[in-house]
Design a protein around this motif. Structure first.
Motif, PDB file in Angstrom:
ATOM      1  N   ALA A 231       0.830  -1.202   0.000  1.00 18.48           N
ATOM      2  CA  ALA A 231       0.000   0.000   0.000  1.00 18.48           C
ATOM      3  C   ALA A 231       0.865   1.253   0.000  1.00 18.48           C
ATOM      4  N   GLU A 346      -5.684   1.175  -5.075  1.00 20.28           N
ATOM      5  CA  GLU A 346      -4.951   0.108  -4.394  1.00 20.28           C
ATOM      6  C   GLU A 346      -4.445   0.549  -3.020  1.00 20.28           C
ATOM      7  N   ILE A 347      -4.076   1.813  -2.906  1.00 28.60           N
ATOM      8  CA  ILE A 347      -3.665   2.333  -1.596  1.00 28.60           C
ATOM      9  C   ILE A 347      -4.795   2.174  -0.590  1.00 28.60           C
ATOM     10  N   CYS A 350      -5.715  -1.712  -0.063  1.00 30.07           N
ATOM     11  CA  CYS A 350      -4.687  -2.502   0.618  1.00 30.07           C
ATOM     12  C   CYS A 350      -4.459  -2.044   2.057  1.00 30.07           C
TER      13      CYS A 350
END
Length: 434
Positions: A231, A346-347, A350
């Motif tokens: 992340a 995605e940051i 995750c």
């Protein structure tokens, strides 16, 4: 976007510190990712050590030896490289006309600074070891616990991960590699996460076996750390604008005067492509080959910023796009049509998955299952994000998956198999112990 920390400090704090140009934003976040991963891994290893699932092994060390010739020469070589290149940045690097990557991989540097730092580091090693030297060196046996080996694990993960990421990226983009193999290998961009994960895992597990680790406890310890590190690493992708973004969102264009995202009718996508034909023709043979999908922000989510749904990545580090009006300098490009900011997605996802793993890690009692859960979560997340990412696709029996889709599918399957095997083995062990 912030190609390096100079731009971040300038835009966020109004401070112009030229020295910060040497610190690349992507590299900064990768370093933070490794530090965060090391911290979480150390905590988990200590926890498993307290439970008796991980144990130390005795190792013999010799105390009181003077510095060896190899240590002195090694320190001198490292010192010369640091002085020649790192200090050479202050004396030789032309910040106005040359980017840092070009300087690092050139023959430029300061020989004088290299010699000075080499002598200083060699001398320091010699005198520091001389102070600790004994008339007669003593051999001692010390207990080395698994968490003591985290620095070694992190260094191996960094080196093996970088090599694996490069290898898998160039396999995925073979035509580009063949055209410029040297540039592809030395470029700071072009890293495939799964390639790094696979190669690093092979190297670290081989090391762990030599050091008599409980492999199942080790991989469980690493699972939350891997998710958090991924992340944070994606923050480097997003904030530097390294090109690891999604397909075009044809419901948004970009104002090239300000770099801001603006709404447009999906039907206007063709006009936007024609207006910026010079840019699109560099990447796609025809307009119908441009990957795009229109998705306008729902009215119910009107409080959210448009850039969460589409972004032009102004001032991106790879200098991709069209010129921003009135901008001077190296990083003055912005995408003419906004793309899905997949690194940002995605940051968020995750970080959430890290919290999930962190929350369940003490509740799962069967060694190896946490890592199986990690494989499933990671694989599912990456499989679905690939639907709006731009990647090379393979032709396999009429299917056209990306490399990441293939590997993520295998990770999900592997995670399910691991959990099934470990649960079955645990059930069998419990029955035999009754």
């Amino acid at each position: 976007m912030y190609p390096n920390l100079y731009y971040a400090f300038r835009d966020l704090l109004g401070l112009e510190i030229p020295f910060l140009k040497i610190f690349q934003t992507f590299g900064f976040f990768v370093a933070i990712a490794f530090l965060a991963g090391a911290y979480i891994l150390t905590r988990e290893l200590k926890r498993y050590e307290q439970q008796g699932l991980l144990k130390g092994i005795p190792e013999k060390v010799v105390v009181g030896l003077p510095a060896s010739q190899g240590e002195i020469i090694g320190n001198a070589v490292v010192g010369f490289i640091i002085g020649y290149k790192i200090l050479g940045i202050f004396f030789q690097w032309d910040t106005a006309s040359q980017d840092l990557q070009s300087f690092v991989f050139s023959s430029q540097g300061s020989v004088f600074a290299g010699i000075i730092v080499a002598a200083a580091m060699a001398g320091y090693k010699y005198y520091s070891k001389k102070k600790q030297a004994l008339p007669k060196p003593v051999e001692q046996t010390v207990m080395v616990m698994p968490h003591h080996r985290v620095p070694d694990i992190i260094v191996m993960a960094a080196i093996a991960g970088l090599l694996g990421a490069k290898i898998f990226h160039n396999l995925e983009n073979w035509n580009d590699f063949v055209q410029d193999p040297v540039g592809a290998l030395l470029s700071f961009s072009g890293l495939t996460f799964y390639g790094g994960l696979i190669v690093a895992a092979i190297v670290i597990i081989s090391y762990a076996r030599k050091k008599q680790f409980n492999i199942r406890a080790l991989i469980d310890s690493a699972a939350p750390a891997l998710m958090l590190a991924y992340a944070i690493g994606r923050m480097g992708c997003h904030f530097s604008g390294d090109g690891d973004w999604g397909i075009y969102n044809s419901a948004y264009s970009v104002d090239t005067n300000t770099g801001r995202t603006v709404k447009m009718a999906p039907a206007a996508f063709t006009d936007a492509v024609q207006k910026n034909a010079a840019f699109f023709q560099q990447q796609y043979p025809s307009a119908d080959k441009i990957p795009h999908a229109a998705f306008e922000k729902p009215a119910a989510l009107g409080f959210m910023p448009d850039w969460l749904f589409a972004y032009g990545y102004p001032h991106n580090v790879i200098k991709e796009g069209v010129q921003i009006a009135g901008c001077d300098g190296q990083y003055c490009k912005v995408l003419p049509v906004a793309v899905y900011p997949t690194p940002l997605y995605e940051i968020i996802v995750c970080l959430g998955l890290f919290l999930v793993l962190w929350g369940v890690r003490k509740k799962v009692r069967i060694p190896g299952v946490i890592f199986g859960i990690y494989l499933i979560l990671n694989g599912v997340e990456r499989f679905f994000i690939e639907k709006i990412r731009v990647d090379t696709r393979y032709d396999i029996f009429g299917f056209h998956p990306t490399q990441a889709e293939i590997i993520s599918s295998l990770l999900v399957i592997g995670g399910i198999i691991l959990i099934s095997i470990y649960r079955k083995n645990n059930s069998t062990t419990n029955k035999l112990s009754r």
